[in-house]
Scaffold this motif. Sequence first.
Motif, PDB file in Angstrom:
ATOM      1  N   VAL A  51       0.843  -1.195   0.000  1.00 51.08           N
ATOM      2  CA  VAL A  51       0.000   0.000   0.000  1.00 51.08           C
ATOM      3  C   VAL A  51       0.881   1.250   0.000  1.00 51.08           C
ATOM      4  O   VAL A  51       1.941   1.274   0.617  1.00 51.08           O
ATOM      5  N   GLU A  52       0.423   2.271  -0.713  1.00 52.42           N
ATOM      6  CA  GLU A  52       1.055   3.584  -0.679  1.00 52.42           C
ATOM      7  C   GLU A  52       0.120   4.480   0.107  1.00 52.42           C
ATOM      8  O   GLU A  52      -1.074   4.519  -0.168  1.00 52.42           O
ATOM      9  N   GLU A  53       0.660   5.189   1.098  1.00 47.89           N
ATOM     10  CA  GLU A  53      -0.193   5.979   1.980  1.00 47.89           C
ATOM     11  C   GLU A  53       0.549   7.207   2.483  1.00 47.89           C
ATOM     12  O   GLU A  53       1.707   7.420   2.163  1.00 47.89           O
ATOM     13  N   LYS A  54      -0.146   7.984   3.289  1.00 49.79           N
ATOM     14  CA  LYS A  54       0.467   9.134   3.953  1.00 49.79           C
ATOM     15  C   LYS A  54       0.877   8.692   5.350  1.00 49.79           C
ATOM     16  O   LYS A  54       0.097   8.092   6.071  1.00 49.79           O
TER      17      LYS A  54
END
Length: 117
Positions: A51-54
């Motif tokens: 996952v790519e997230e903040k």
Amino acid sequence: MNGSQAEVLYFEGPRAGHPSGSGAVLGIQSETGTLAQEVARLIGLGALIVVEEKGVEGLPKVTMSDPGGNQFSVVPGKEEQIDWERAREAESKELTSGTATAIIIVPGEERSGNGGA
């Protein structure tokens, strides 16, 4: 780590529902290059993006897994973080430095007060 690229390894605190028993996650912070370059390098070594997230303070963070399914996080290096902070500060100043004017256009019938009748 290869000879030309320094990295910082760290552990993130426990995550609720993490597949590992402890919930602790290994983190990697590239000291040279960008987050994207580090992710590409790790993909070349067999890792997969989960996952790519903040992450903290809105910084980008990529959770990846190694071929054995062990998850780890990759965050931007110090230089990229400083650049991101500067851009965020400049954007914040830009948003707060000017004055905004709103113009509401009302059709003629509604302005006359008779509701267009």
